[in-house]
Design a protein around this motif. Sequence first.
Motif, short mmCIF file in Angstrom:
data_model
loop_
_atom_site.label_atom_id
_atom_site.label_comp_id
_atom_site.label_asym_id
_atom_site.label_seq_id
_atom_site.Cartn_x
_atom_site.Cartn_y
_atom_site.Cartn_z
N LEU A 1 -11.66 18.10 -59.34
CA LEU A 1 -11.79 16.74 -58.83
C LEU A 1 -10.46 16.37 -58.18
O LEU A 1 -9.41 16.44 -58.81
N PHE A 2 -10.50 15.97 -56.92
CA PHE A 2 -9.29 15.58 -56.20
C PHE A 2 -9.20 14.06 -56.15
O PHE A 2 -10.14 13.39 -55.70
N GLU A 3 -8.06 13.52 -56.60
CA GLU A 3 -7.85 12.07 -56.59
C GLU A 3 -6.75 11.69 -55.61
O GLU A 3 -6.07 12.53 -55.05
N ASN A 4 -6.60 10.36 -55.41
CA ASN A 4 -5.61 9.82 -54.47
C ASN A 4 -5.84 10.31 -53.05
O ASN A 4 -4.90 10.59 -52.31
N ILE A 5 -7.10 10.40 -52.66
CA ILE A 5 -7.44 10.73 -51.27
C ILE A 5 -7.31 9.44 -50.46
O ILE A 5 -8.07 8.49 -50.66
N GLU A 6 -6.33 9.41 -49.57
CA GLU A 6 -6.05 8.19 -48.81
C GLU A 6 -6.21 8.39 -47.31
O GLU A 6 -6.12 7.45 -46.54
N MET A 7 -6.41 9.65 -46.87
CA MET A 7 -6.56 9.94 -45.45
C MET A 7 -7.60 11.05 -45.27
O MET A 7 -7.87 11.81 -46.19
N SER A 8 -8.09 11.16 -44.04
CA SER A 8 -9.13 12.14 -43.75
C SER A 8 -8.65 13.57 -44.01
O SER A 8 -9.40 14.39 -44.54
N TYR A 9 -7.40 13.87 -43.64
CA TYR A 9 -6.93 15.25 -43.80
C TYR A 9 -6.85 15.64 -45.27
O TYR A 9 -6.99 16.82 -45.62
N GLN A 10 -6.65 14.65 -46.17
CA GLN A 10 -6.64 14.96 -47.60
C GLN A 10 -8.05 15.29 -48.10
O GLN A 10 -8.23 16.18 -48.94
N LEU A 11 -9.04 14.59 -47.56
CA LEU A 11 -10.43 14.90 -47.91
C LEU A 11 -10.78 16.30 -47.42
O LEU A 11 -11.41 17.08 -48.15
N GLN A 12 -10.34 16.63 -46.21
CA GLN A 12 -10.60 17.97 -45.67
C GLN A 12 -9.91 19.03 -46.53
O GLN A 12 -10.48 20.09 -46.82
N PHE A 13 -8.69 18.75 -46.96
CA PHE A 13 -7.95 19.68 -47.81
C PHE A 13 -8.69 19.90 -49.12
O PHE A 13 -8.83 21.03 -49.59
N ALA A 14 -9.18 18.81 -49.72
CA ALA A 14 -9.91 18.91 -50.99
C ALA A 14 -11.19 19.72 -50.80
O ALA A 14 -11.52 20.57 -51.64
N TRP A 15 -11.91 19.45 -49.72
CA TRP A 15 -13.15 20.18 -49.43
C TRP A 15 -12.87 21.66 -49.25
O TRP A 15 -13.57 22.52 -49.82
N LYS A 16 -11.84 21.99 -48.47
CA LYS A 16 -11.53 23.38 -48.16
C LYS A 16 -11.08 24.14 -49.40
O LYS A 16 -11.27 25.36 -49.50
N ASN A 17 -10.47 23.45 -50.35
CA ASN A 17 -9.88 24.11 -51.51
C ASN A 17 -10.76 24.03 -52.76
O ASN A 17 -10.26 24.06 -53.89
N GLY A 18 -12.05 23.92 -52.56
CA GLY A 18 -12.98 24.06 -53.67
C GLY A 18 -13.22 22.81 -54.48
O GLY A 18 -13.72 22.90 -55.60
#
Length: 403
Positions: free
Chosen positions: A206-223
């Motif tokens: 679970l990825f928290e503190n997603i504040e920008m689109s690139y962070q969401l992409q990073f979380a998606w790409k990293n499982g």
Amino acid sequence: MDALEILSDLENVFPYFQPIFSADEQQVIAYEVLGRYRTEDNIISLGPFFKDDQIPDEYKFEVDLLLVKKALEKAFDLENDISIFLNRNAELLMYGHGEPFLQELLAFEKKGFNLSRIVLEISDRNYRGDLDQFDHLLQYYRTYGIKIAISSIDSESHHFERIGQLEPDILKINLEALKSTATGVNFNDVLFTLSLLARKIGATLLFENIEMSYQLQFAWKNGGRYYQGFYLYPPEAEFIQRDFLKHRLKEKFHDFISYEKRKLEGVYLATEYFHVKVQEIVMKNKKVGYEELFQAVVKEMDQIAFRMYICDEDGFQKSANFFNGKNGWVIQSEYMNKNWSWRPYFLENIIKMRNERKGILSDLYCDIETGENIRTFSYPMNENEYLFIDISYQYLFEHDQLL
């Protein structure tokens, strides 16, 4: 924050809920409960109250238990498959040996609230008590179906052993570190290790503190299966519709998938390009020695490669290194007979090359000696000789689909 003021005004203590979204369903699958206090002028977070070491645990427990009660009463309005995340540091969880908190949860179970919907989001970093007792308590809670999440894992995390011991259901990774370029590489290394560990113990990321689109992409790409942060939705007093972000998340994932496909296609084409080029060089130089072969490769790939060598199928180096240093290409004889079979995927790739008779382009990794991100192209020269060509970062940078 005045603790006595809050304790004497508990009517103005209430929960906020921050939704957690899933990648597979693109909808709300859980809410994290956050404490709030209404002053005359504003609504403030109770985070500082719970983190203040000067405030007695019994005060914190009283306020926290009230938040839990109010949150779970409200959670009856939700669908039965939506989970509730409750934050707990070790001291608060161990208050009264964990029994008062459990009894409150059991009271809700009697009212029809399934305890398998409860996720305890715990942190024991600064806990000075008996960790064995703490671990036993968590295992005891689990017998009631309660799930365990380890929270706020970031680039400074050094407690992989604790994760292995507790085997949590969820690893909650803090993306705050992505804001700093200084911690970027280190964070990627930590995350890679965490993803392997999560897979081994069957935990969800679970990825928290997603504040920008690139962070969401990073979380998606990293499982990451679950996502949380202000970019998706801020904490509020009320719940939202489960499908609130479904359309937006589908669009985002489509963009991420398209981008990743383009990169993978680029890697595939690069692999084919290197295979054809190296195969041609090797075929033309079948009867020459290693150094002459390296010279032939340099003529064609001087702006691409910076190191090359030959190993047998067991990983023993049969040639010296041919290395492009500050003064041009040099021979490094000290690498003769070194063994590289211990490297991740080495033997797996040898078997794949041997059976498929094709070259392989490695994933991106950090070179031990240069400290730069590189890739390695490996080619099966024959049944027992394998040519390894390290591709320079400069070339990867100029062909950014390879980064």
